[in-house]
Scaffold this motif. Structure first.
Motif, PDB file in Angstrom:
ATOM      1  N   SER A  22      -6.146 -35.136  53.927  1.00  0.00           N
ATOM      2  CA  SER A  22      -5.320 -33.938  53.756  1.00  0.00           C
ATOM      3  C   SER A  22      -6.196 -32.746  53.410  1.00  0.00           C
ATOM      4  O   SER A  22      -7.287 -32.883  52.846  1.00  0.00           O
TER       5      SER A  22
ATOM      6  N   SER B 263      -5.426 -28.592  51.951  1.00  0.00           N
ATOM      7  CA  SER B 263      -4.382 -27.706  51.443  1.00  0.00           C
ATOM      8  C   SER B 263      -5.021 -26.445  50.874  1.00  0.00           C
ATOM      9  O   SER B 263      -6.056 -26.512  50.204  1.00  0.00           O
TER      10      SER B 263
ATOM     11  N   THR C 252      -0.463 -26.821  54.144  1.00  0.00           N
ATOM     12  CA  THR C 252      -0.959 -28.193  54.008  1.00  0.00           C
ATOM     13  C   THR C 252      -0.984 -28.887  55.357  1.00  0.00           C
ATOM     14  O   THR C 252      -0.019 -28.803  56.129  1.00  0.00           O
TER      15      THR C 252
ATOM     16  N   LYS D 219      -1.847 -32.873  56.874  1.00  0.00           N
ATOM     17  CA  LYS D 219      -2.079 -34.262  56.469  1.00  0.00           C
ATOM     18  C   LYS D 219      -2.128 -35.159  57.703  1.00  0.00           C
ATOM     19  O   LYS D 219      -1.444 -34.906  58.703  1.00  0.00           O
TER      20      LYS D 219
END
Length: 401
Positions: free
Chosen positions: A362, A364, A373, A375
């Protein structure tokens, strides 16, 4: 619990969190204005899922959250929170929950459309106690047993009564009685409905040790809707701190049957070592959800499950053979971007079955009131065909106004 209480929760309004302002209003009417606040949150997310044996799914959804929080009147307060989840392309072409008759043969993305009261409670707060009655968010410790499933667009909340007492120095005592769980699949879902229950939650934490925090808990779940998910879990958790660069977590719990025909008992164990080295946060962990001789796997039906055992969500229900999860997490921040890389190796508790492995990544970054974000999760199957190769990708914007 009788239906009048459930109707009260549905009719009442809700809150994100209740806090007592500095000055209490003189009348109830004044409390609706003085110290009150209105907040808006918009979370837009694209999710893509590819699972062997199923058609690929993708969803572009938006969750709009409107929250109102009153001031206080003699310690009492009132708040409101509403959520609306909408598929932005106007066509739902994914299965929103297991068993969804729409779009059969496609992968599940657990974000059904709908508009709901997310929370609904009246609160009373004084110097030592916070009391809530109605629909509310409950998060205990790391959400492994009691959580809100905050990753999904439709959050999990609880209809019940709760009290947090802090009258003893360095001690927090939480008790909750829960009669209904508002699950992520929506209030009006005929296949994956709310769970009606008669459950008691006790959690006691003591932070007066210089070396860490000790927590004991008892979660006594009596689930009327899904009796197989009833069970009594009693455990202890230690969050230890050695120095600024090293901490650790140890936990053990025992789960036994409650309200079901067959008896069972299973163990839970957690061991984590957390290092902070040269700008990197590294976690080495081992988690066991044990098995009762291959006939029952330790269950955590009220947990924030997405936060554990990989983001591909392959083990939302523990296999009967149990589950061992050996994992490493590595996090760092570069140019304001928070990165996290995880690896999980899954094995059965009973027998020698390889249950696969997973890599998660991930990134962010916050831009003012907006958080962006991205992922990615990649699960590779092991010896059990039911847990098929799966990849998932998310891109999400979270706006606060």
């Amino acid at each position: 619990m009788n239906k009048q209480r459930i109707h009260f929760c549905a009719a009442a309004m809700s809150t994100i969190y209740f806090a007592v302002p500095q000055v209490s209003a003189q009348t109830f009417t004044e409390s609706l204005q003085q110290g009150s606040s209105v907040k808006v949150n918009l979370r837009t997310r694209f999710e893509d899922v590819s699972e062997d044996g199923l058609q690929d799914s993708d969803a572009l959804t938006a969750r709009t959250r409107l929250s109102y929080q009153s001031g206080t009147w003699n310690g009492f307060g009132f708040s409101a929170e509403f959520d609306d989840v909408t598929e932005l392309d106007g066509k739902v072409d994914y299965r929103a929950y297991p068993g969804d008759p729409q779009n059969p043969g496609t992968a599940v993305i657990g974000d059904p459309e709908g508009t709901e009261v997310n929370q609904a409670f009246i609160a009373y707060t004084n110097a030592s106690n916070q009391v809530r009655y109605g629909r509310q968010r409950i998060i205990l410790d790391n959400s492994r047993f009691i959580g809100n499933v905050g990753w999904r667009q439709n959050e999990q909340t609880y209809d019940g009564f709760s009290v947090v007492n802090k009258s003893i120095v360095d001690t927090s005592i939480t008790y909750a009685y829960i009669w209904n769980v508002n699950r992520v699949f929506g209030d009006n879902n005929p296949i994956q409905p709310d769970h009606h229950m008669d459950s008691h939650i006790v959690n006691i934490g003591y932070s007066g040790f210089s070396a860490g925090k000790l927590t004991g808990y008892a979660y006594l779940l009596d689930n009327d809707t899904a009796p197989a998910l009833s069970g009594d879990t009693v455990g202890i958790r230690w969050q230890g701190i050695l120095n600024k660069t090293f901490s650790y977590n140890l936990e053990y719990a025992r789960q036994t049957n409650a309200g079901v025909a067959e008896s069972f008992d299973a163990d839970y164990m957690l061991g984590e070592a957390v290092f902070t080295l040269s700008g990197f946060n590294i976690t080495l962990g081992y988690e066991l959800l044990g098995s009762d001789d291959g006939s029952y796997g330790f269950a955590t039906p009220l947990a924030t499950l997405h936060a554990f055992q990989g983001w591909a969500d392959k083990f939302l229900a523990t296999p009967a053979v149990g589950l061992e999860d050996k994992y490493i997490n590595v996090g760092t921040t570069v140019a304001g971007i928070q990165f996290l890389l995880s690896y999980h190796k899954f094995d059965a508790d009973i027998g020698s079955q390889d249950l696969g492995d997973e890599i998660d990544l991930s990134a962010s970054r916050k831009f003012g009131s907006v958080v962006l974000t991205a992922k990615y999760a990649d699960y590779a199957m092991g010896d059990v065909a039911a847990f098929r190769d799966t990849t998932k990708f998310w891109l999400m914007l979270d706006w606060n106004f």
